[in-house]
Design a protein around this motif. Structure first.
Motif, mmCIF file in Angstrom:
data_model
loop_
_atom_site.group_PDB
_atom_site.id
_atom_site.type_symbol
_atom_site.label_atom_id
_atom_site.label_comp_id
_atom_site.label_asym_id
_atom_site.label_seq_id
_atom_site.Cartn_x
_atom_site.Cartn_y
_atom_site.Cartn_z
ATOM 1 N N HIS A 30 41.758 46.540 25.693
ATOM 2 C CA HIS A 30 40.583 45.666 25.699
ATOM 3 C C HIS A 30 39.302 46.438 25.995
ATOM 4 N N ASP A 31 39.397 47.400 26.916
ATOM 5 C CA ASP A 31 38.164 48.021 27.449
ATOM 6 C C ASP A 31 37.868 49.417 26.942
ATOM 7 N N PHE A 32 38.912 50.165 26.559
ATOM 8 C CA PHE A 32 38.683 51.595 26.337
ATOM 9 C C PHE A 32 39.108 52.060 24.947
ATOM 10 N N GLN A 33 38.959 51.168 23.968
ATOM 11 C CA GLN A 33 39.311 51.522 22.579
ATOM 12 C C GLN A 33 38.473 52.699 22.085
ATOM 13 N N PHE A 86 40.133 56.468 43.062
ATOM 14 C CA PHE A 86 40.943 55.325 42.657
ATOM 15 C C PHE A 86 40.626 54.939 41.217
ATOM 16 N N SER A 87 41.522 54.153 40.623
ATOM 17 C CA SER A 87 41.177 53.430 39.401
ATOM 18 C C SER A 87 41.794 52.052 39.516
ATOM 19 N N ALA A 88 41.171 51.088 38.883
ATOM 20 C CA ALA A 88 41.627 49.706 39.020
ATOM 21 C C ALA A 88 41.315 48.949 37.744
ATOM 22 N N GLY A 89 42.047 47.907 37.507
ATOM 23 C CA GLY A 89 41.773 47.076 36.333
ATOM 24 C C GLY A 89 42.398 45.710 36.507
ATOM 25 N N VAL A 90 41.826 44.736 35.783
ATOM 26 C CA VAL A 90 42.316 43.360 35.822
ATOM 27 C C VAL A 90 42.530 42.902 34.379
ATOM 28 N N ARG A 91 43.642 42.226 34.123
ATOM 29 C CA ARG A 91 43.908 41.746 32.764
ATOM 30 C C ARG A 91 42.696 40.985 32.239
ATOM 31 N N GLY A 93 42.288 38.359 30.566
ATOM 32 C CA GLY A 93 42.301 36.891 30.725
ATOM 33 C C GLY A 93 42.232 36.435 32.179
ATOM 34 N N SER A 94 42.212 37.350 33.116
ATOM 35 C CA SER A 94 42.241 36.957 34.539
ATOM 36 C C SER A 94 40.995 37.413 35.286
ATOM 37 N N ARG A 95 39.938 37.727 34.551
ATOM 38 C CA ARG A 95 38.742 38.277 35.212
ATOM 39 C C ARG A 95 37.848 37.179 35.798
ATOM 40 N N ARG A 96 36.922 37.602 36.617
ATOM 41 C CA ARG A 96 35.922 36.769 37.287
ATOM 42 C C ARG A 96 36.581 35.704 38.166
ATOM 43 N N ARG A 97 37.715 36.093 38.745
ATOM 44 C CA ARG A 97 38.388 35.187 39.697
ATOM 45 C C ARG A 97 38.611 35.902 41.028
ATOM 46 N N ILE A 99 39.886 38.928 41.590
ATOM 47 C CA ILE A 99 41.018 39.868 41.719
ATOM 48 C C ILE A 99 40.501 41.310 41.847
ATOM 49 N N GLY A 100 39.544 41.662 40.990
ATOM 50 C CA GLY A 100 38.976 43.021 41.046
ATOM 51 C C GLY A 100 38.375 43.299 42.425
ATOM 52 N N SER A 101 37.631 42.325 42.948
ATOM 53 C CA SER A 101 37.000 42.524 44.267
ATOM 54 C C SER A 101 38.050 42.728 45.341
ATOM 55 N N GLY A 135 31.911 47.115 28.926
ATOM 56 C CA GLY A 135 31.141 47.506 30.111
ATOM 57 C C GLY A 135 31.320 46.642 31.341
ATOM 58 N N ASP A 136 32.506 46.091 31.586
ATOM 59 C CA ASP A 136 32.667 45.225 32.764
ATOM 60 C C ASP A 136 32.634 46.006 34.082
ATOM 61 N N GLY A 137 33.148 47.236 34.045
ATOM 62 C CA GLY A 137 33.352 47.970 35.296
ATOM 63 C C GLY A 137 32.065 48.402 35.988
ATOM 64 N N GLY A 138 31.081 48.877 35.229
ATOM 65 C CA GLY A 138 29.844 49.421 35.824
ATOM 66 C C GLY A 138 29.131 48.392 36.698
ATOM 67 N N PRO A 139 28.766 47.209 36.128
ATOM 68 C CA PRO A 139 28.069 46.199 36.939
ATOM 69 C C PRO A 139 28.893 45.743 38.142
ATOM 70 N N PHE A 140 30.205 45.662 37.946
ATOM 71 C CA PHE A 140 31.110 45.277 39.035
ATOM 72 C C PHE A 140 31.006 46.274 40.195
ATOM 73 N N LEU A 141 31.033 47.561 39.856
ATOM 74 C CA LEU A 141 30.987 48.581 40.915
ATOM 75 C C LEU A 141 29.613 48.620 41.579
ATOM 76 N N ILE A 142 28.560 48.509 40.763
ATOM 77 C CA ILE A 142 27.199 48.521 41.331
ATOM 78 C C ILE A 142 27.028 47.329 42.287
HETATM 79 C C1 LIG Z 1 35.828 45.662 36.603
HETATM 80 C C2 LIG Z 1 37.007 44.705 36.767
HETATM 81 C C3 LIG Z 1 38.070 45.391 37.595
HETATM 82 C C4 LIG Z 1 36.488 43.464 37.555
HETATM 83 O O1 LIG Z 1 37.593 42.599 37.799
HETATM 84 P P1 LIG Z 1 37.358 41.047 38.099
HETATM 85 O O2 LIG Z 1 38.615 40.508 38.644
HETATM 86 O O3 LIG Z 1 36.783 40.362 36.947
HETATM 87 O O4 LIG Z 1 36.247 41.118 39.260
HETATM 88 P P2 LIG Z 1 35.760 39.950 40.214
HETATM 89 O O5 LIG Z 1 36.142 38.619 39.688
HETATM 90 O O6 LIG Z 1 36.236 40.242 41.598
HETATM 91 O O7 LIG Z 1 34.171 40.145 40.122
HETATM 92 C C5 LIG Z 1 33.376 40.160 41.284
HETATM 93 C C6 LIG Z 1 31.918 40.292 40.949
HETATM 94 O O8 LIG Z 1 31.679 41.552 40.275
HETATM 95 C C7 LIG Z 1 30.624 41.368 39.322
HETATM 96 N N1 LIG Z 1 31.129 41.528 37.947
HETATM 97 C C8 LIG Z 1 32.416 41.564 37.538
HETATM 98 N N2 LIG Z 1 32.467 41.738 36.201
HETATM 99 C C9 LIG Z 1 31.209 41.809 35.773
HETATM 100 C C10 LIG Z 1 30.618 41.951 34.492
HETATM 101 N N3 LIG Z 1 31.350 42.074 33.368
HETATM 102 N N4 LIG Z 1 29.269 41.977 34.406
HETATM 103 C C11 LIG Z 1 28.505 41.813 35.488
HETATM 104 N N5 LIG Z 1 29.014 41.660 36.745
HETATM 105 C C12 LIG Z 1 30.342 41.671 36.880
HETATM 106 C C13 LIG Z 1 30.133 39.935 39.519
HETATM 107 O O9 LIG Z 1 29.156 39.957 40.554
HETATM 108 C C14 LIG Z 1 31.400 39.254 40.009
HETATM 109 O O10 LIG Z 1 31.134 38.082 40.708
HETATM 110 P P3 LIG Z 1 30.968 36.674 39.895
HETATM 111 O O11 LIG Z 1 32.149 36.533 39.000
HETATM 112 O O12 LIG Z 1 30.920 35.654 40.979
HETATM 113 O O13 LIG Z 1 29.696 36.809 39.123
HETATM 114 C C15 LIG Z 1 37.543 44.246 35.399
HETATM 115 O O14 LIG Z 1 36.466 43.795 34.600
HETATM 116 C C16 LIG Z 1 38.267 45.336 34.634
HETATM 117 O O15 LIG Z 1 39.467 45.485 34.776
HETATM 118 N N6 LIG Z 1 37.521 46.144 33.825
HETATM 119 C C17 LIG Z 1 38.156 47.279 33.126
HETATM 120 C C18 LIG Z 1 38.543 48.397 34.103
HETATM 121 C C19 LIG Z 1 37.356 48.802 34.962
HETATM 122 O O16 LIG Z 1 36.230 48.821 34.497
HETATM 123 N N7 LIG Z 1 37.601 49.165 36.242
HETATM 124 C C20 LIG Z 1 36.510 49.469 37.154
HETATM 125 C C21 LIG Z 1 36.977 49.947 38.477
HETATM 126 S S1 LIG Z 1 37.826 51.515 38.370
#
Ligand SMILES: CC(C)(COP(=O)(O)OP(=O)(O)OC[C@H]1O[C@@H](n2cnc3c(N)ncnc32)[C@H](O)[C@@H]1OP(=O)(O)O)[C@@H](O)C(=O)NCCC(=O)NCCS
Length: 341
Positions: A30-33, A86-91, A93-97, A99-101, A135-142
């Motif tokens: 999904h993310d790294f094609q 570390f590295s981490a990822g969420v399926r 279909g299960s994002r924004r719930r 799990i990543g946090s 680009g889900d990971g960057g904003p999440f980490l920031i």
């Molecule tokens: C990054 C990733 C791990 C986030 O997982 P997630 O379960 O969706 O994260 P959360 O639900 O805990 O998100 C928490 C907050 O992070 C931010 N966030 C998450 N995804 C975001 C996105 N695509 N764009 C902007 N902000 C984002 C939001 O503030 C979010 O809160 P909100 O949903 O209330 O707005 C997931 O998108 C993923 O697996 N991406 C591919 C792998 C990756 O990039 N890993 C990065 C870490 S190594």
């Protein structure tokens, strides 16, 4: 809100391992094609073959027996004991719930409990050269307090597309400046007459490459470390093709390069370290090393198609060598880092 538990991945729980691999594959697709393809054998072997340098913790966010997210935490014990990667990822279909946090919090808590003060992760990020990277990971980490600490370009060499005549010209021009040096190519444990020099250069590699603000510090690598690494590679089914260059008069190792072929992936492989000792720079040794090792790969693994490499954006010398031997821009990676203390 999805209910899930974060559990350690137990290698003997086959259902869990299968779902853990499946979750990783779904994130990769999904993310790294368009980047170096993911293969299950790497994580699988990492789960069962211990690494004496690093404690590798594999965690999974599990709901009703299904792995929804994963976290790999790497704690080095050899050097850089202030750092956790570390590295981490969420399926998808299960994002924004949340799990990543939760996984990120878990990584930071485990790292802090182990006395680590910096956590970092390498992440492929969207770039015009890699239109299918998401680009889900960057904003999440920031959002979670991480800073971009190193920008790196990904390049790929399509071995079938390399202009070998042009490479011959580059090779001849380089040797015209490299009088007094000779090549030593090997795989397995480095030959005795180069092993000390190889250890020295491997340690230098940590701090000689441009690191931006990434908090990587000097490595502690001896000849015994190289012997140990080679034993580990054998266990993991990895082949490390290396070429060193020796200064004939002094017998010193002036530089080396390596290409890593991992088990289960005979089409894509990775460029490892390349370094020329500062005392011996200016003789085109980097170019010579890379051409020699690339050609060796060609002869030992004729079906291998692509070699992948990453360089700090600011490493213009290495990048121009890579371009000259056939690498082309294929993506972008960023090191995200957070200070815990
Ligand atoms: C990054 C990733 C791990 C986030 O997982 P997630 O379960 O969706 O994260 P959360 O639900 O805990 O998100 C928490 C907050 O992070 C931010 N966030 C998450 N995804 C975001 C996105 N695509 N764009 C902007 N902000 C984002 C939001 O503030 C979010 O809160 P909100 O949903 O209330 O707005 C997931 O998108 C993923 O697996 N991406 C591919 C792998 C990756 O990039 N890993 C990065 C870490 S190594």
């Amino acid at each position: 809100m999805t209910h899930f538990d974060i559990v350690r991945v137990d290698p003997s729980d086959h259902g869990l391992v299968q779902s853990w691999l499946d979750a990783q594959e779904s994130v990769e697709e999904h993310d790294f094609q368009g980047l170096s393809p993911w293969r299950p054998l790497g994580p699988l072997v990492g789960l069962v073959v211990p690494d004496p340098d690093n404690r590798r913790e594999q965690w999974a966010a599990v709901c009703d027996g299904e792995v929804l997210g994963y976290l790999t935490l790497v704690l080095s014990d050899r050097d850089n004991t202030h750092l956790a990667n570390f590295s981490a990822g969420v399926r998808p279909g299960s994002r924004r719930r949340g799990i990543g946090s939760a996984l990120l919090r878990h990584a930071e808590e485990r790292a802090a409990a182990d006395g680590r003060t910096t956590v970092s992760t390498w992440l492929a990020v969207p770039h015009e050269s890699a239109p299918d990277v998401r680009g889900d990971g960057g904003p999440f980490l920031i959002d979670n307090g991480y800073k971009r600490s190193l920008e790196a370009a990904v390049r790929m060499c399509d071995l079938d597309a390399v202009d070998e005549d042009e490479l011959d010209r580059v090779w001849d021009a380089a040797w015209a400046k490299a009088d007094g040096f000779e090549l030593v190519s090997f795989h397995g444990v480095p030959p005795e007459h180069v092993i000390e020099g190889m250890a020295y250069l491997n340690a230098r590699m940590y701090t000689d490459m441009p690191l931006g603000d990434w908090d990587l510090q000097e490595g502690r690598i001896t000849a015994d470390t190289l012997r140990l690494w080679e034993r580990q590679r054998l266990q993991k089914g990895q082949l490390n093709l290396q070429t060193a260059v020796v200064h004939r008069e002094s017998g010193e190792v002036a530089g080396f390069t390596e290409i890593q072929v991992t088990a289960g992936n005979e089409r894509d492989c990775h460029q490892g370290n390349t370094i020329v000792d500062p005392r011996f720079r200016g003789h085109r040794l980097g170019t010579i090393l890379k051409i020699a090792n690339q050609r060796r790969l060609r002869s030992m693994r004729p079906w291998m198609r692509r070699v992948w490499t990453g360089n700090a954006e600011s490493n213009s010398q290495m990048i121009s060598i890579n371009e000259a031997v056939g690498y082309r821009l294929a993506g972008h990676e960023t090191v995200f880092q957070k200070k815990l203390a």
